[in-house]
Scaffold this active site. Structure first.
Site, short mmCIF file in Angstrom:
data_model
loop_
_atom_site.label_atom_id
_atom_site.label_comp_id
_atom_site.label_asym_id
_atom_site.label_seq_id
_atom_site.Cartn_x
_atom_site.Cartn_y
_atom_site.Cartn_z
CE LYS A 111 35.42 48.34 4.32
NZ LYS A 111 36.09 49.64 4.25
CE LYS A 194 48.94 42.20 5.02
NZ LYS A 194 48.88 43.51 4.42
CE LYS A 197 41.80 42.28 15.58
NZ LYS A 197 41.91 43.37 16.50
#
Ligand code: AMP
Length: 331
Positions: A111, A194, A197
């Site tokens: 992150k 896969k 979004k």
């Protein structure tokens, strides 16, 4: 009955991957365990969403979980920020979490690399908040993906540390929930990997998506130039379409297209048309319920209130005990 706690990220619209991956597992769990499912809106603040986006995403996820069959009478379904007890336990856990161990967490490092301009303390102490979410209900089991295993290990560390520090057995050490079978992976329409979004425009089909838009996306799905010999193996993009077909179509339909493929007569346009119609038939009742529930503010506020009240019963007791143990005692 085992106590299971699981967080739901308020990501807004859910796609078929979420439905067949996460939600089906939630439906199984709700029948067999004492489940606490919460929408993790405190966690979302690490990325600084706008208030309107945050609220909209929480509502959408709540509505879509309800429309998918999560039953607020069977489980405790609540919004994380409706339970300030979590924030208090988080504060208490922060006191016994060390900079070194938090800085070493893989997801923190990732992150920090991804959002170098916003490396806030919430990102660093994410494992403390996650631990608070879990141990506040004295959970035995937590369904986690691979990426969360390190966090669950830290939850156990924090629980153990508290118990040892005060010489108590307040918090059980939660274990990863095992579904006893391979986790299903729903492929996307862009030919690889896969459904997700953030995988790019057109890769995911959403539960609330309009039929017209579903047709458009499926017709644009990546394929190849066709089978090169009878019974040849399928390329990944084509296999992906067959995987989706197996999920939403009848076995006869799947067999028909398998035969067409194996005899090299397949027309991908026909396969896609069928796939689109079968996805639409599958999602139509879900979409209807989503629209219905979304418009029913009275129902939603009742669900959220009942969830918060049930969650509070369990959480308040844990926090009260923790306060006593720590030495916050009445005069
Ligand atoms: P996300 O919001 O993308 O992190 O997804 C939430 C959860 O949905 C994940 O933890 C998975 O359990 C599930 N999920 C997401 N995408 C897929 C997929 N393509 N196939 C199966 N499960 C998925």
């Amino acid at each position: 009955m085992e106590i299971v706690v699981s967080g739901i990220r308020p990501t807004g619209y859910l796609h078929l991957g979420n439905y067949f991956g996460a939600i089906q597992n939630f439906l199984k769990m709700q029948d067999e365990n004492n489940c606490f499912f919460f929408i993790a809106d405190y966690h979302s603040l690490t990325t600084h969403p706008t208030p309107a986006d945050l609220h909209g995403n929480v509502k959408q996820v709540l509505v879509e979980y309800l429309a998918s069959g999560i039953d607020p009478e069977k489980v405790t379904l609540y919004i994380q920020s409706d339970l300030p007890e979590t924030a208090e336990l988080y504060l208490l856990l922060n006191m016994n979490a060390y900079m070194g161990e938090l800085e070493r967490v893989t997801t923190f490092k990732e992150k920090a690399r991804k959002q170098p301009d916003n490396i806030n303390a919430g990102l660093l102490t994410y494992p403390c908040l996650m631990a608070a979410d879990i141990i506040i209900h004295k959970a035995h089991k937590v369904p986690v993906g691979k990426d969360q295993e390190q966090h669950l290990e830290m939850t156990r560390t924090f629980a153990r540390r508290f118990n040892r520090m005060y010489n108590v057995e307040l918090f059980p050490e939660p274990q990863a929930f095992n579904f006893g079978q391979e986790l299903i992976k729903i492929p996307g329409l862009d030919g690889s990997g896969k459904m997700g979004k953030s995988e790019g425009e057109g890769n995911a089909i959403f539960l609330a998506e309009e039929p017209k838009s579903i047709r458009k996306k499926v017709m644009r799905a990546v394929t190849d130039t066709g089978p090169t010999s009878p019974n040849s193996p399928k390329s990944e993009p084509v296999e992906n379409l067959f995987s989706l077909l197996r999920i939403v179509s009848t076995p006869d339909t799947v067999q028909y297209f398998e035969d067409q493929y194996n005899s090299m007569q397949i027309r991908y346009g026909d396969l896609k048309k069928q796939l689109a119609e079968d996805i639409i038939s599958f999602t139509a009742p879900l979409r209807e319920r989503i629209i219905e529930i979304s418009a029913d503010d009275a129902y939603l506020s009742k669900v959220v209130k009942i969830g918060a009240d049930k969650a509070r019963e369990s959480a308040a007791k844990t926090v009260k005990d923790a306060r006593e143990i720590i030495g916050f005692r009445k005069f």
